[in-house]
Design a protein around this motif. Structure first.
Motif, PDB file in Angstrom:
ATOM      1  N   ASN A 110      41.796  36.072  49.368  1.00  0.00           N
ATOM      2  CA  ASN A 110      41.675  35.457  48.047  1.00  0.00           C
ATOM      3  C   ASN A 110      40.203  35.313  47.665  1.00  0.00           C
ATOM      4  O   ASN A 110      39.836  35.530  46.507  1.00  0.00           O
ATOM      5  CB  ASN A 110      42.379  34.101  48.022  1.00  0.00           C
ATOM      6  CG  ASN A 110      42.542  33.580  46.625  1.00  0.00           C
ATOM      7  OD1 ASN A 110      42.841  34.316  45.704  1.00  0.00           O
ATOM      8  ND2 ASN A 110      42.337  32.287  46.470  1.00  0.00           N
ATOM      9  N   GLU A 111      39.366  34.963  48.620  1.00  0.00           N
ATOM     10  CA  GLU A 111      37.920  34.874  48.351  1.00  0.00           C
ATOM     11  C   GLU A 111      37.352  36.244  48.024  1.00  0.00           C
ATOM     12  O   GLU A 111      36.504  36.371  47.133  1.00  0.00           O
ATOM     13  CB  GLU A 111      37.192  34.265  49.547  1.00  0.00           C
ATOM     14  CG  GLU A 111      35.713  34.066  49.335  1.00  0.00           C
ATOM     15  CD  GLU A 111      35.387  33.062  48.244  1.00  0.00           C
ATOM     16  OE1 GLU A 111      34.305  33.197  47.625  1.00  0.00           O
ATOM     17  OE2 GLU A 111      36.190  32.139  47.992  1.00  0.00           O
ATOM     18  N   ARG A 120      42.428  43.601  43.152  1.00  0.00           N
ATOM     19  CA  ARG A 120      42.425  42.129  43.126  1.00  0.00           C
ATOM     20  C   ARG A 120      43.845  41.586  43.218  1.00  0.00           C
ATOM     21  O   ARG A 120      44.106  40.628  43.952  1.00  0.00           O
ATOM     22  CB  ARG A 120      41.741  41.617  41.862  1.00  0.00           C
ATOM     23  CG  ARG A 120      40.242  41.778  41.894  1.00  0.00           C
ATOM     24  CD  ARG A 120      39.587  41.044  40.745  1.00  0.00           C
ATOM     25  NE  ARG A 120      40.128  41.361  39.444  1.00  0.00           N
ATOM     26  CZ  ARG A 120      39.678  42.303  38.627  1.00  0.00           C
ATOM     27  NH1 ARG A 120      38.648  43.050  38.989  1.00  0.00           N
ATOM     28  NH2 ARG A 120      40.226  42.497  37.452  1.00  0.00           N
ATOM     29  N   ARG A 138      45.359  39.215  46.215  1.00  0.00           N
ATOM     30  CA  ARG A 138      45.840  37.857  45.927  1.00  0.00           C
ATOM     31  C   ARG A 138      47.297  37.646  46.309  1.00  0.00           C
ATOM     32  O   ARG A 138      47.667  36.567  46.737  1.00  0.00           O
ATOM     33  CB  ARG A 138      45.639  37.542  44.453  1.00  0.00           C
ATOM     34  CG  ARG A 138      44.195  37.290  44.115  1.00  0.00           C
ATOM     35  CD  ARG A 138      44.023  36.555  42.818  1.00  0.00           C
ATOM     36  NE  ARG A 138      42.644  36.176  42.645  1.00  0.00           N
ATOM     37  CZ  ARG A 138      41.821  36.728  41.769  1.00  0.00           C
ATOM     38  NH1 ARG A 138      42.259  37.671  40.946  1.00  0.00           N
ATOM     39  NH2 ARG A 138      40.567  36.338  41.686  1.00  0.00           N
ATOM     40  N   ARG A 139      48.139  38.672  46.149  1.00  0.00           N
ATOM     41  CA  ARG A 139      49.550  38.415  46.410  1.00  0.00           C
ATOM     42  C   ARG A 139      50.327  39.571  47.032  1.00  0.00           C
ATOM     43  O   ARG A 139      51.216  39.332  47.822  1.00  0.00           O
ATOM     44  CB  ARG A 139      50.243  37.949  45.139  1.00  0.00           C
ATOM     45  CG  ARG A 139      50.253  38.957  44.036  1.00  0.00           C
ATOM     46  CD  ARG A 139      50.985  38.425  42.809  1.00  0.00           C
ATOM     47  NE  ARG A 139      50.918  39.382  41.737  1.00  0.00           N
ATOM     48  CZ  ARG A 139      49.959  39.434  40.841  1.00  0.00           C
ATOM     49  NH1 ARG A 139      48.989  38.565  40.874  1.00  0.00           N
ATOM     50  NH2 ARG A 139      49.968  40.346  39.899  1.00  0.00           N
ATOM     51  N   ALA A 179      39.006  38.640  46.577  1.00  0.00           N
ATOM     52  CA  ALA A 179      39.463  38.895  45.212  1.00  0.00           C
ATOM     53  C   ALA A 179      38.585  38.152  44.206  1.00  0.00           C
ATOM     54  O   ALA A 179      38.261  38.699  43.136  1.00  0.00           O
ATOM     55  CB  ALA A 179      40.925  38.487  45.052  1.00  0.00           C
ATOM     56  N   ASN A 180      38.181  36.932  44.536  1.00  0.00           N
ATOM     57  CA  ASN A 180      37.274  36.183  43.653  1.00  0.00           C
ATOM     58  C   ASN A 180      35.921  36.874  43.531  1.00  0.00           C
ATOM     59  O   ASN A 180      35.326  36.889  42.448  1.00  0.00           O
ATOM     60  CB  ASN A 180      37.081  34.757  44.172  1.00  0.00           C
ATOM     61  CG  ASN A 180      38.328  33.924  44.049  1.00  0.00           C
ATOM     62  OD1 ASN A 180      39.231  34.240  43.258  1.00  0.00           O
ATOM     63  ND2 ASN A 180      38.413  32.870  44.836  1.00  0.00           N
ATOM     64  N   GLY A 230      45.017  35.049  54.197  1.00  0.00           N
ATOM     65  CA  GLY A 230      45.193  34.877  52.756  1.00  0.00           C
ATOM     66  C   GLY A 230      44.011  34.194  52.107  1.00  0.00           C
ATOM     67  O   GLY A 230      43.593  34.565  51.006  1.00  0.00           O
TER      68      GLY A 230
END
Length: 118
Positions: A41-42, A11, A15-16, A44-45, A37
């Protein structure tokens, strides 16, 4: 270095940390980085949510994450405008994972919805 890491590390990467890895290469355009990105990010969510255990077999190690990122890049996501469609980032992620992990099933689903030319 082990490719099998815990889900919190995956995750964090989504995210980064992926941006640092890609910026060193310099081959990815900034428009692509922004759209990629948003999708990562989605993802990771999703891996933070209740259904994370169902997704870990599909993106539970760094090799699978890299394969997913490369597939998104090959799709030329910078040419899409997901904001102008009713297509959700989560739907895109599910379709990409389906295509990468179950290509036969993906083709059967695609053929169900294929429109014949007039």
């Amino acid at each position: 270095m082990s490719l099998f890491v815990d889900s919190s590390s995956i995750r964090n990467f989504l995210r980064r940390d992926w941006e640092r890895a890609e910026s060193q290469l310099g081959s990815v355009l900034s428009d692509t980085m922004v759209k990629l990105g948003a999708v990562l990010n989605e993802l990771a969510n999703i891996l933070d949510g209740d259904s994370a255990a169902k997704y870990l077999p599909l993106v539970g190690d760094l090799r699978k994450v890299k394969r997913f990122i490369n597939a998104i890049l090959l799709m030329q996501i910078e040419k899409t405008n997901l904001g102008r469609t009713d297509f959700d980032k989560r739907d895109l992620i599910n379709l990409m994972l389906l295509h990468l992990n179950y290509p036969g099933l993906f083709r059967r689903i695609r053929n169900l919805f294929a429109v014949e030319p007039a």
